[in-house]
Design a protein around this motif. Structure first.
Motif, short mmCIF file in Angstrom:
data_model
loop_
_atom_site.label_atom_id
_atom_site.label_comp_id
_atom_site.label_asym_id
_atom_site.label_seq_id
_atom_site.Cartn_x
_atom_site.Cartn_y
_atom_site.Cartn_z
N ALA A 100 0.84 -1.20 0.00
CA ALA A 100 0.00 0.00 0.00
C ALA A 100 0.87 1.25 0.00
CB ALA A 100 -0.93 -0.01 1.21
N GLY A 101 0.56 2.17 -0.90
CA GLY A 101 1.29 3.42 -1.01
C GLY A 101 2.52 3.37 -1.87
N ILE A 102 2.86 2.20 -2.41
CA ILE A 102 4.10 2.04 -3.19
C ILE A 102 3.77 1.43 -4.54
CG2 ILE A 102 6.41 1.05 -3.27
CD1 ILE A 102 6.14 0.65 -0.21
N THR A 103 4.12 2.14 -5.62
CA THR A 103 3.93 1.60 -6.96
C THR A 103 5.18 1.87 -7.79
OG1 THR A 103 2.94 3.63 -7.85
CG2 THR A 103 1.44 2.02 -6.85
N ASP A 104 5.33 1.12 -8.88
CA ASP A 104 6.46 1.32 -9.76
C ASP A 104 6.09 0.87 -11.16
OD1 ASP A 104 10.04 0.89 -9.14
OD2 ASP A 104 8.95 2.08 -10.61
N GLY A 153 6.44 -0.95 -14.86
CA GLY A 153 6.92 -2.18 -15.46
C GLY A 153 7.49 -1.94 -16.83
N GLU A 154 7.27 -2.89 -17.72
CA GLU A 154 7.86 -2.84 -19.06
C GLU A 154 7.16 -1.85 -19.98
OE1 GLU A 154 7.63 -6.67 -20.93
OE2 GLU A 154 8.53 -6.00 -22.82
N VAL A 155 5.82 -1.73 -19.86
CA VAL A 155 5.03 -0.90 -20.78
C VAL A 155 4.10 0.04 -20.01
CG1 VAL A 155 5.16 -2.40 -22.81
CG2 VAL A 155 3.44 -2.86 -21.05
N PRO A 156 4.62 1.04 -19.27
CA PRO A 156 3.78 1.86 -18.40
C PRO A 156 3.09 3.05 -19.05
CG PRO A 156 6.07 2.49 -18.15
CD PRO A 156 6.05 1.35 -19.14
N ASN A 157 3.55 3.43 -20.26
CA ASN A 157 3.05 4.69 -20.84
C ASN A 157 1.56 4.64 -21.13
OD1 ASN A 157 5.62 5.71 -20.72
ND2 ASN A 157 6.12 5.23 -22.85
N GLY A 158 0.85 5.70 -20.68
CA GLY A 158 -0.58 5.79 -20.91
C GLY A 158 -1.41 5.22 -19.78
#
Lengths: 112, 113
Positions: A52-56, A58-63
């Motif tokens: 919770a509260g943490i995201t990152d 991956g390979e194809v994040p755009n959009g």
């Protein structure tokens, strides 16, 4: 135990529209991920969260945007849909102790 | 990015035949997972492998974690019609973040006409 649930199951959008794909898990897993699946491409990681509260990214994040305000929920937002985002989207959650990943049933998205 | 080479891409089975498929990588993994996906459904976990050399069975399915940590094999014995579907391997990079698996592109099993 419902496992990993996703809504909606199907969605049609027009180019430029925004929407949120919902994902929830009831297994108290810390790790959750979003993938897209395209023919011949396998599964590609969009975003993930280690808690919770943490995201990152991956390979194809755009959009795409994500947030993780609770352990249970991990929504995926399309900010301005494009035809290239037509795909099947899968949410997954991971058992931290055994590194085993469970998938939801998927959301089939078409962008016109 | 890192990729898994899964083969074969597709194969036809006749009921009762044994089936083999494999995944190879140029990098080491410390976890291998095998999934099956039916049309219109999400991938379902079949077998998980956590140690090099590990051999694990789940009914008629047997999977092995290669000694080099760079490959894994899945065998299906005495295939039945409901084995049809797409099988994916997935590996976790050594030292990578939990939950970020690298997937092969799948092996599609179909029934011989």
């Amino acid at each position: 135990n419902a496992g990993v649930t996703q809504t909606p199951k199907f969605q049609v959008l027009k180019t430029g529209q925004s929407m949120t794909l919902q994902c929830a898990q009831d297994m108290n897993h810390e790790y959750m991920s979003w993938y897209r699946q395209d023919p011949g491409m396998g599964l590609r990681l969009i975003h993930y969260s280690v808690g919770a509260g943490i995201t990152d990214q991956g390979e194809v994040p755009n959009g795409y945007n994500v947030s993780r305000s609770t352990t249970e929920d991990f929504p995926l937002r399309l900010l301005s849909a494009a035809p290239s985002q037509t795909s099947v989207y899968f949410c997954a959650s991971t058992s931290g102790s055994r590194l085993t990943q469970y998938f939801g049933p998927g959301t089939r998205l078409t962008v016109l | 990015g890192q990729q898994l080479n899964q083969s074969p891409q597709s194969m036809f089975i006749q009921e009762g035949e044994d089936v083999s498929m494999n995944c190879t990588s140029s990098s080491i993994f410390n976890t291998w997972l095998w999934y099956k996906q039916d049309p219109g459904e999400g991938p379902v976990l079949l077998i998980a492998l956590y140690k090099a050399g590990e051999l694990t069975s789940n009914g008629r399915l047997t999977a092995q974690f290669g000694i080099t940590r760079k490959d894994s094999f899945l065998n299906i014995s005495a295939s039945i019609p409901s084995d049809v579907g797409i099988y994916f391997c997935a590996g976790l990079n050594y030292g990578g973040s939990q939950g970020n698996l690298i997937f092969g592109k799948g092996t599609k099993l179909s029934v011989k006409p």
